[in-house]
Design a protein around this motif. Structure first.
Motif, PDB file in Angstrom:
ATOM      1  N   ILE A  55     -92.787 -21.840  17.828  1.00  0.00           N
ATOM      2  CA  ILE A  55     -91.670 -21.296  18.610  1.00  0.00           C
ATOM      3  C   ILE A  55     -91.270 -19.962  18.010  1.00  0.00           C
ATOM      4  CG2 ILE A  55     -90.706 -23.480  19.476  1.00  0.00           C
ATOM      5  CD1 ILE A  55     -88.732 -23.321  17.078  1.00  0.00           C
ATOM      6  N   PRO A  56     -90.675 -19.067  18.828  1.00  0.00           N
ATOM      7  CA  PRO A  56     -90.286 -17.768  18.281  1.00  0.00           C
ATOM      8  C   PRO A  56     -89.010 -17.885  17.433  1.00  0.00           C
ATOM      9  CG  PRO A  56     -89.660 -17.913  20.589  1.00  0.00           C
ATOM     10  CD  PRO A  56     -90.370 -19.192  20.256  1.00  0.00           C
ATOM     11  N   LEU A  57     -88.865 -16.983  16.478  1.00  0.00           N
ATOM     12  CA  LEU A  57     -87.618 -16.925  15.709  1.00  0.00           C
ATOM     13  C   LEU A  57     -86.775 -15.789  16.266  1.00  0.00           C
ATOM     14  CD1 LEU A  57     -85.901 -17.870  13.299  1.00  0.00           C
ATOM     15  CD2 LEU A  57     -87.113 -16.188  11.892  1.00  0.00           C
ATOM     16  N   THR A  58     -85.698 -16.138  16.965  1.00  0.00           N
ATOM     17  CA  THR A  58     -84.817 -15.106  17.521  1.00  0.00           C
ATOM     18  C   THR A  58     -83.689 -14.851  16.522  1.00  0.00           C
ATOM     19  OG1 THR A  58     -83.406 -16.717  18.599  1.00  0.00           O
ATOM     20  CG2 THR A  58     -85.286 -15.929  19.859  1.00  0.00           C
ATOM     21  N   PHE A  59     -82.774 -13.934  16.894  1.00  0.00           N
ATOM     22  CA  PHE A  59     -81.645 -13.661  15.995  1.00  0.00           C
ATOM     23  C   PHE A  59     -80.584 -14.762  16.060  1.00  0.00           C
ATOM     24  CE2 PHE A  59     -83.213  -9.237  16.368  1.00  0.00           C
ATOM     25  CZ  PHE A  59     -83.373  -8.991  15.016  1.00  0.00           C
ATOM     26  N   MET A  60     -80.559 -15.450  17.209  1.00  0.00           N
ATOM     27  CA  MET A  60     -79.458 -16.387  17.456  1.00  0.00           C
ATOM     28  C   MET A  60     -79.255 -17.422  16.341  1.00  0.00           C
ATOM     29  SD  MET A  60     -77.323 -15.960  19.656  1.00  0.00           S
ATOM     30  CE  MET A  60     -75.843 -16.809  20.063  1.00  0.00           C
ATOM     31  N   PRO A  61     -80.331 -18.053  15.828  1.00  0.00           N
ATOM     32  CA  PRO A  61     -80.110 -19.066  14.787  1.00  0.00           C
ATOM     33  C   PRO A  61     -79.348 -18.528  13.577  1.00  0.00           C
ATOM     34  CG  PRO A  61     -82.329 -19.242  15.629  1.00  0.00           C
ATOM     35  CD  PRO A  61     -81.748 -18.000  16.237  1.00  0.00           C
ATOM     36  N   PHE A  62     -79.539 -17.242  13.254  1.00  0.00           N
ATOM     37  CA  PHE A  62     -78.804 -16.666  12.119  1.00  0.00           C
ATOM     38  C   PHE A  62     -77.299 -16.680  12.405  1.00  0.00           C
ATOM     39  CE2 PHE A  62     -83.064 -14.901  11.996  1.00  0.00           C
ATOM     40  CZ  PHE A  62     -83.396 -14.971  10.647  1.00  0.00           C
ATOM     41  N   PHE A  63     -76.967 -16.297  13.651  1.00  0.00           N
ATOM     42  CA  PHE A  63     -75.547 -16.280  14.018  1.00  0.00           C
ATOM     43  C   PHE A  63     -74.989 -17.695  14.088  1.00  0.00           C
ATOM     44  CE2 PHE A  63     -77.130 -12.216  15.720  1.00  0.00           C
ATOM     45  CZ  PHE A  63     -76.238 -11.353  15.097  1.00  0.00           C
ATOM     46  N   MET A  64     -75.818 -18.609  14.603  1.00  0.00           N
ATOM     47  CA  MET A  64     -75.358 -19.996  14.721  1.00  0.00           C
ATOM     48  C   MET A  64     -75.036 -20.563  13.350  1.00  0.00           C
ATOM     49  SD  MET A  64     -78.195 -20.956  17.532  1.00  0.00           S
ATOM     50  CE  MET A  64     -78.213 -22.714  17.351  1.00  0.00           C
ATOM     51  N   GLN A  65     -75.904 -20.241  12.409  1.00  0.00           N
ATOM     52  CA  GLN A  65     -75.698 -20.753  11.062  1.00  0.00           C
ATOM     53  C   GLN A  65     -74.398 -20.200  10.454  1.00  0.00           C
ATOM     54  OE1 GLN A  65     -78.700 -19.674   8.125  1.00  0.00           O
ATOM     55  NE2 GLN A  65     -78.977 -21.857   7.734  1.00  0.00           N
ATOM     56  N   ALA A  66     -74.181 -18.903  10.629  1.00  0.00           N
ATOM     57  CA  ALA A  66     -72.973 -18.283  10.074  1.00  0.00           C
ATOM     58  C   ALA A  66     -71.723 -18.852  10.739  1.00  0.00           C
ATOM     59  CB  ALA A  66     -73.041 -16.770  10.264  1.00  0.00           C
ATOM     60  N   VAL A  67     -71.807 -19.039  12.071  1.00  0.00           N
ATOM     61  CA  VAL A  67     -70.641 -19.549  12.806  1.00  0.00           C
ATOM     62  C   VAL A  67     -70.344 -21.003  12.412  1.00  0.00           C
ATOM     63  CG1 VAL A  67     -69.854 -20.269  15.100  1.00  0.00           C
ATOM     64  CG2 VAL A  67     -70.755 -17.968  14.756  1.00  0.00           C
ATOM     65  N   ALA A  68     -71.394 -21.819  12.307  1.00  0.00           N
ATOM     66  CA  ALA A  68     -71.183 -23.217  11.946  1.00  0.00           C
ATOM     67  C   ALA A  68     -70.544 -23.298  10.568  1.00  0.00           C
ATOM     68  CB  ALA A  68     -72.510 -23.973  11.958  1.00  0.00           C
ATOM     69  N   SER A  69     -70.982 -22.470   9.667  1.00  0.00           N
ATOM     70  CA  SER A  69     -70.386 -22.521   8.340  1.00  0.00           C
ATOM     71  C   SER A  69     -68.962 -21.970   8.360  1.00  0.00           C
ATOM     72  CB  SER A  69     -71.319 -21.838   7.339  1.00  0.00           C
ATOM     73  OG  SER A  69     -70.685 -20.784   6.688  1.00  0.00           O
ATOM     74  N   GLY A  70     -68.714 -20.980   9.252  1.00  0.00           N
ATOM     75  CA  GLY A  70     -67.351 -20.472   9.428  1.00  0.00           C
ATOM     76  C   GLY A  70     -66.416 -21.538   9.982  1.00  0.00           C
ATOM     77  N   LEU A  71     -66.923 -22.338  10.925  1.00  0.00           N
ATOM     78  CA  LEU A  71     -66.089 -23.388  11.532  1.00  0.00           C
ATOM     79  C   LEU A  71     -65.771 -24.475  10.512  1.00  0.00           C
ATOM     80  CD1 LEU A  71     -67.749 -23.788  15.039  1.00  0.00           C
ATOM     81  CD2 LEU A  71     -65.557 -22.704  14.511  1.00  0.00           C
ATOM     82  N   LYS A  72     -66.723 -24.693   9.628  1.00  0.00           N
ATOM     83  CA  LYS A  72     -66.524 -25.686   8.575  1.00  0.00           C
ATOM     84  C   LYS A  72     -65.379 -25.231   7.670  1.00  0.00           C
ATOM     85  CE  LYS A  72     -68.556 -29.319   6.577  1.00  0.00           C
ATOM     86  NZ  LYS A  72     -68.820 -30.521   7.353  1.00  0.00           N
ATOM     87  N   LYS A  73     -65.392 -23.932   7.385  1.00  0.00           N
ATOM     88  CA  LYS A  73     -64.367 -23.388   6.488  1.00  0.00           C
ATOM     89  C   LYS A  73     -63.022 -23.239   7.203  1.00  0.00           C
ATOM     90  CE  LYS A  73     -63.827 -19.592   3.158  1.00  0.00           C
ATOM     91  NZ  LYS A  73     -63.424 -20.356   1.985  1.00  0.00           N
ATOM     92  N   TYR A  74     -63.052 -22.901   8.490  1.00  0.00           N
ATOM     93  CA  TYR A  74     -61.814 -22.719   9.258  1.00  0.00           C
ATOM     94  C   TYR A  74     -61.763 -23.701  10.428  1.00  0.00           C
ATOM     95  CZ  TYR A  74     -61.393 -18.552   6.426  1.00  0.00           C
ATOM     96  OH  TYR A  74     -61.295 -17.709   5.373  1.00  0.00           O
ATOM     97  N   PRO A  75     -61.494 -24.973  10.151  1.00  0.00           N
ATOM     98  CA  PRO A  75     -61.527 -25.991  11.210  1.00  0.00           C
ATOM     99  C   PRO A  75     -60.474 -25.739  12.294  1.00  0.00           C
ATOM    100  CG  PRO A  75     -60.572 -26.877   9.194  1.00  0.00           C
ATOM    101  CD  PRO A  75     -61.106 -25.528   8.856  1.00  0.00           C
ATOM    102  N   GLU A  76     -59.542 -24.822  12.020  1.00  0.00           N
ATOM    103  CA  GLU A  76     -58.532 -24.496  13.025  1.00  0.00           C
ATOM    104  C   GLU A  76     -59.187 -24.068  14.339  1.00  0.00           C
ATOM    105  OE1 GLU A  76     -58.617 -23.376   9.963  1.00  0.00           O
ATOM    106  OE2 GLU A  76     -56.633 -23.466   9.016  1.00  0.00           O
TER     107      GLU A  76
END
Lengths: 408, 328
Positions: free
Chosen positions: A232-253
């Protein structure tokens, strides 16, 4: 009389403290309220006062011990016999507050005939009303108030409805050469969800620009190998998803839903991914996104995108999203104001990555890969400050991406 | 308007009715030269003479019986029982004769008789001078039972009772006689309709339904509770039997929380009819159980002051009962 000295409660939420220094030694004479030790807690640094006048007989806790509130730290020898009253008072003081803090909701669901009849007649959801009666009971007056405020609301919608036909009239007029597309199915659902969201939710909007040069370079290095290995191709999206998921973990608000009289902060992080087809926009969900690594993200996204294009999404794929990520960059957008996907509290758009001259440290101008991240937030649930922190964190994660540490 | 007390309203009504209609006369123990033990008939003997203000022997059955006979003959007698507690020897006359004559004679005969009697406690009267007897007569079709709370209602209802063509029992609270004062229109020949309850205070948190002296306890309690933000609706029954069902149900609907108050003992009191009417007609407006506040079910009002105080209804008891319901 040998008395115990215990760790005092030094603040509302303080449960333990570290005894940093003893100010007395065994055999020292101390007066009541005289400091005997220094204590560090996560809230305050404080001195522990002696509860009695007497001679220190034994220091139980050692310096640098972490001691729970209420635990024994020392013994003191007092000369007077214990007063019964003192004892009784302190034990009473210990027990009382806990009982008082518990609010009684025992009658919340005992409905009187009047309450039931009124709620049924006016279609009131009793779960949504808080009761002012004893034991949290919903009184007839509570329901009458709800009906009164509901009728205020319906006057508003009626006003809205009166205005609508005029608009519809003009829009209905089509020239013979125009194509008329009936609104059905997904289009209808999108229309109703989006209007509802835009009308009900007070959207606020904010944007940060992020330097993703590191990521671009890293991806260039690994993408061919990735495709070969994974298929499968590696797009940019997974990088953003990873950063956002970790951001949500830190800021559950931000990982929250609005539910009328309360806000529910979700523990699980399920990312809704906006995926466009020619006809419509779908938001399938990647469950537990915070538990996936870059490879897992890429695979999940690829599977969902594939299913979306083939029209194979099932209802399980669409459910439970807690935050939406929108890839507006895929069609060249550099700025957008996404509409929140209710009942979620926020949505983030990832815009196009573009090369731009950027002023770096020491006033150097460099050509960098820049991207804008646009966040829409439900202002009922969130305020700008927490969202700003969230975005700053996501930006930091992306800018300081390290392929060796968090790559595939 | 002039402000008069409760007992003066009785005297004025009697005087004005005797003046208006020659058929009206009063009879009872010590009502003549003595003017009644409470002075309700004061001045009537001097003004209308011994033929229209009759002192009778100590025989309540005779007072009622003479009244019934005179009424059937076309007079409008107002019989006085010195204390409601002493009405029992006359019960056979009242229940078996007065209440049934119209029915028994197929409308040929009627008994336009009014029987006045001071009732109620709180005056250190003990067993035989403190009773509330209205419940005894409140299941007898053919009778009407009236218990007014204010001088205005006393005068208007007593006149209406005297003019009524059927027997009316008119109970006056003896503690209210000189305690309760109120405005009465001067020189205005008014009546207050029998069978109609009266809203004495408007409110929307709790409805109090009561009668007699207890109306004043409720009014005082409501005034205090107003400061706590509790708004009390007060319905004065005025006529106990037959009860104003419409008025009762309407008042209950107003708040959905009903407190019934009586000075009488609880079980079998006239309040139960109000509770039944509410339960039958407006269940789906109710927001709380229908509450009754009444005297304990013991044989009589005690003489010992602390016990009398415990037994007797008062403002504080009503106040805390209203508050309880308001917070329910």
């Amino acid at each position: 009389m040998n008395k115990e000295i215990t760790m005092p409660k030094l603040g509302e939420s303080v449960t333990e403290g570290t005894l940093t220094r003893w100010l007395v030694s065994p055999g020292d004479l101390v007066n009541k309220y005289e400091p005997i030790a220094e204590v560090d807690t996560d809230k305050v640094n404080a001195e522990v006062p002696s509860s009695y006048t007497g001679t220190m007989s034994e220091l139980v806790a050692s310096e640098n011990d972490t001691v729970q509130v209420g635990d024994l730290i020392a013994y003191i020898e007092t000369d007077s016999a214990p007063k019964e009253d003192d004892k009784r008072q302190t034990s009473a003081n210990h027990e009382k507050p806990q009982v008082e803090n518990q609010e009684d909701h025992s009658l919340k669901k005992r409905y009187s005939p009047a309450v039931l009849a009124l709620s049924q007649k006016h279609n009131i959801d009793l779960e949504q009303i808080s009761g002012s009666g004893r034991g949290g009971r919903i009184t007839r007056k509570d329901v009458e108030k709800e009906i009164a405020s509901a009728s205020d609301r319906s006057t508003l919608t009626e006003l809205g409805q009166q205005l609508k036909p005029a608009v519809a009239e003009t829009e209905k007029k089509a020239q013979p050469e125009d194509d008329i597309i009936p609104v059905t199915g997904v289009r209808k659902a999108i229309a109703s969800n989006m209007s509802k969201s835009k009308q009900e939710i007070p959207h606020a909007w904010t944007m940060v620009e992020v330097d993703v040069t590191n990521i671009v370079r890293y991806r260039d290095q690994v993408k061919d190998e990735f495709r070969e290995n994974e298929g499968i191709p590696l797009t940019f999206m997974p990088f953003f998803m990873q950063a956002v998921a970790s951001g949500l973990k830190k800021y559950p608000e931000l990982n929250a839903t609005w539910q009328g009289d309360r806000i529910v902060r979700k523990k699980a992080i399920h990312l809704s991914m906006a995926i466009a087809t020619e006809e419509a926009l779908y938001v399938p969900v990647i469950q537990h996104a915070d538990e996936k690594n870059l490879r897992g993200m890429a695979r999940s996204l690829s599977t969902l995108a594939d299913k979306t294009r083939k029209g194979q999404l099932n209802s399980d794929d669409m459910q439970g999203g807690t935050f939406t990520l929108n890839n507006t960059g895929s069609f060249g957008s550099v700025q957008s104001m996404p509409i929140i996907n209710p009942p979620q509290a926020a949505i983030l758009s990832v815009e196009s990555i573009v090369k731009r001259p950027v002023v770096k440290e020491d006033d150097m101008i460099a050509i960098r890969h820049m991207v804008n991240l646009c966040l829409s937030l439900d202002h009922r649930v969130l305020d700008g400050l927490i969202c700003g922190r969230f975005l700053a964190y996501v930006k930091d994660q992306l800018e300081n991406f390290n392929g060796e540490r968090s790559g595939i | 308007m002039t402000t008069i007390n409760y007992i003066s309203a009785v005297t004025q009504a009697l005087e004005e009715e005797m003046e208006r209609d020659e058929g009206v006369f009063v009879l009872g123990e010590d009502v003549g030269a003595r003017g009644g033990v409470f002075r309700a008939t004061e001045g009537l003997y001097e003004r209308f003479g011994e033929e229209r203000v009759l002192d009778t022997p100590l025989a309540e059955s005779a007072i009622a019986g003479v009244g019934i006979g005179a009424a059937m003959y076309g007079m409008r007698p107002v019989a006085e029982m010195q204390f409601a507690d002493f009405i029992f020897p006359a019960v056979n006359q009242i229940v078996s004769e007065a209440a049934k004559i119209r029915y028994r004679s197929n409308n040929d005969w009627e008994v336009p008789l009014t029987i006045r009697a001071p009732y109620g406690g709180g005056i250190h009267g003990a067993l035989y001078h403190s009773q509330s007897v209205e419940a005894m007569f409140s299941s007898i079709p053919g009778l009407k039972v009236v218990i007014p709370s204010t001088p205005y209602d006393v005068k208007g209802l007593l006149k209406a009772a005297i003019r009524d063509n059927d027997p009316v029992l008119f109970f006056e609270h003896k503690k209210a006689y000189r305690l309760i004062k109120g405005e009465v229109p001067e020189g205005d020949d008014y009546t207050v309709p029998i069978g109609k309850a009266d809203v004495k205070r408007e409110g929307d948190d709790v409805t109090v339904i009561t009668y007699g002296l207890c109306v004043h306890f409720a009014l005082q309690a409501a005034e205090k509770l107003q400061e706590e933000g509790i708004s009390t609706h007060i319905l004065d029954l005025r006529t106990i039997y037959p009860m104003d069902r419409t008025g009762v149900v309407e008042a209950a609907r107003r708040t959905g929380k009903v407190l019934l108050v009586t000075e009488d003992t609880k079980e079998g009191s006239v309040l139960n009819e109000a509770a039944a009417a509410i339960a039958e007609e407006c269940l789906f407006d109710l927001d709380s159980p229908i509450e009754r506040l009444a005297a304990p079910d013991v044989p009589a009002m005690p003489y010992a002051p602390p016990l009398e105080k415990t037994f007797m209804m008062n403002e504080d008891k009503v106040e805390s009962a209203i508050r309880e319901l308001a917070h329910f």
